[in-house]
Design an enzyme around this catalytic site. Sequence first.
Site, PDB file in Angstrom:
ATOM      1  CG  ASP A 154      35.056 -40.305  -8.038  1.00 11.87           C
ATOM      2  OD1 ASP A 154      34.419 -39.685  -7.173  1.00 11.87           O
ATOM      3  OD2 ASP A 154      34.529 -40.829  -9.044  1.00 11.87           O
ATOM      4  CD  GLU A 160      33.834 -40.945  -3.312  1.00  8.91           C
ATOM      5  OE1 GLU A 160      33.000 -40.105  -2.948  1.00  8.91           O
ATOM      6  OE2 GLU A 160      34.111 -41.165  -4.511  1.00  8.91           O
TER       7      GLU A 160
END
Length: 707
Positions: A350, A386
């Site tokens: 993330d 990401e």
Amino acid sequence: MSTGPQPPDALPGRPRPLGATPGPDGTSFAVWAPGAEAVDLCLFDDRGREERVRLAERTHGVHHGLVPGVGHGRRYGFRAHGRWDPWHGERRNPRKLLLDPYARAVDGRFVLDDAVFGHVRASGDDTLRDERDSAPFVPRSVVVDDPYDWGDDRPPAVPWEETVVYEAHVRGFTMLHPGVPQGLRGSYAGLAHPAAVQHLVDLGVTTVELLPVHEHVSEEHLLAGGRVNYWGYNSVGFFAPHSGYSASGTRGQQVREFRDMVRALHAAGLEVVLDVVYNHTAEASETGPTLLFRGLENAGYYRLRDGRHYTDLTGCGNTVDTTSPAALALVMDSLRYWVEEMHVDGFRFDLVSAIARGPQAFSRASAFLTAVGQDPVLSRAKLVAEPWDLGEGGYQVGAFPPPWAEWNDKYRGTVRDLWRGRSDGVREVAYRLTGSSDVFGGPDDRRPYASVNFVTAHDGFTLRDLVSYDRKHNLANGEDDRDGTDDNRSWNCGVEGPTDDPEVLALRARQSRNLLATLLLSAGTPMITAGDEMGRTQGGNNNAYCQDNEVSWLDWDLDAEQRSLLGFTRLLLRLRREHVVLRQPRFFAGAPLEDGGRKDLAWFRRDGREMDHAAWFDPGLRTLGMLLGGDAMPLRDARGERIVDDSFLLLLNAGAEPVEFTLPGAPWALSGYDVVLDTAAPDVALAYPAGATVPMAGRSLVLLRAS
């Protein structure tokens, strides 16, 4: 400062490994807190009574000691003594019970109370120290000593070019599953149940990507409003499986249950990838609760911009500082633990740009990327970025080095725009269909599978909502509809939300098939969001992070249209699995292997002629043909023999009006074409001779096999 009665001394123990390490003589505890004057180990019995033991030994900033008689299941925490000087990043407060950053399990709830804050919250001054004890309101770390027999467990080791990712939530996947026993729903054991595993196997995915399973707690504003953080992007334990997903217990049982789940998925040939959040923690900004890092060594774990305040590159209040050797070591130790001890196959990171920075900017030579790239364990795992954060220069799609793959939001935006009728021609569409060589090609010799293609993800509309809503409907989140993106690139097909209009419903069903077919017939690594294959809706909520209820849970009670979509998805995945030409491991050359042969890739206008310069730059063009030459692939098998496959012609008509598409003749097809699928007529199978015209409905996709 009041510390209570003088605690007994522990035996010296060892400074490594960090955390709680059980042995025949007791458990050795070690915690890095170089600026602390002293650290107390707090042991809790089954009635919650606390005993404090001073970790009197100190080596290289690590406070350590061995406590006899302490073993598996014992709960504990730390209290750090030392400077309280928020102006210079020092926030130690021995009245606050702290989690062990290396804890293998966590037990107990986080309760929102003023005592969990290191400062006097009611004063509005984060520099005024609070003297209340936080222990009644915070979870405890757990000693884990539970040897596990992995038996013949082996990683499926699915090659990247064969990978199909299925993004799922441990709890939401099984909460309503009728085949999973009630007591196992929402748990690791529920996901491991044969009924749950069978759906994944029958669907045809290869890799299950789980939303965060690290121990996490809910944010202050959610708890105050009676809600929870359902997604889990608010970590407090980088080594601990989230206790809320355990059906067997929270005193270490969650570790065994997680391993059982991994073993069951591996036995079915499915990889397990974890969505991990190392960029920030649940301690939030300087006005957040004191739970672990802040009370141990605040400036050693977090990026500080002026000594007192946090650098917030994540939108969550703080950023973990991987330029700090101790913080970087923590992240690396955690990653290796999940691979070596928990047998997971990889990670989706993330907001990874936040931890792939040097002192300021993102850098391919950052400490984090360098450490991962040279690590003999992690460099062989599946690594997915990401590739952005919220700071300046944080958007880094295409910038990560091999062997990283990346979420490709350019793919998401392009494909959504295409099918809602907002694309600027088809030039960018062609790049996305063929693996985004404009993003991932270049001197690093990256491959199409570096592009993780997706149309939807947990964050945003579901597939069904993408074709049913023009705007978000997030009032249930309690934030006056301010949360969630407004850049949805969706189209409701003429009616906002639920409708009984058969024409609108038919168009929505076709659009869903268009989006899924485009995704699964594109080069690259496709990612499906759990439930999209069954037409799951969130009622237009595009940010359901706090909806631990039927809004987020998968509904397994399917109507005829949903069952049809599920069958269509299975067909697409079977085609992709059976035909290497639909999942090319190399970028296309656009040239034949030999004179007079087919190219490996050719593009066509609807008149059957190859695309020319003017067509590529026609902003109004909505129709495109892509021919994949299965006998022109520059691929060889393990024995060195050429790989030959069928050739396919993919036709896309993203315009609202029906068109006729002329099928190209030799050398593209010697005799004709068989229709493999048509999103406007999914149950119709036809054949056409070369040179014939194929009628295409408005907004439809047709895949044909060249005979």
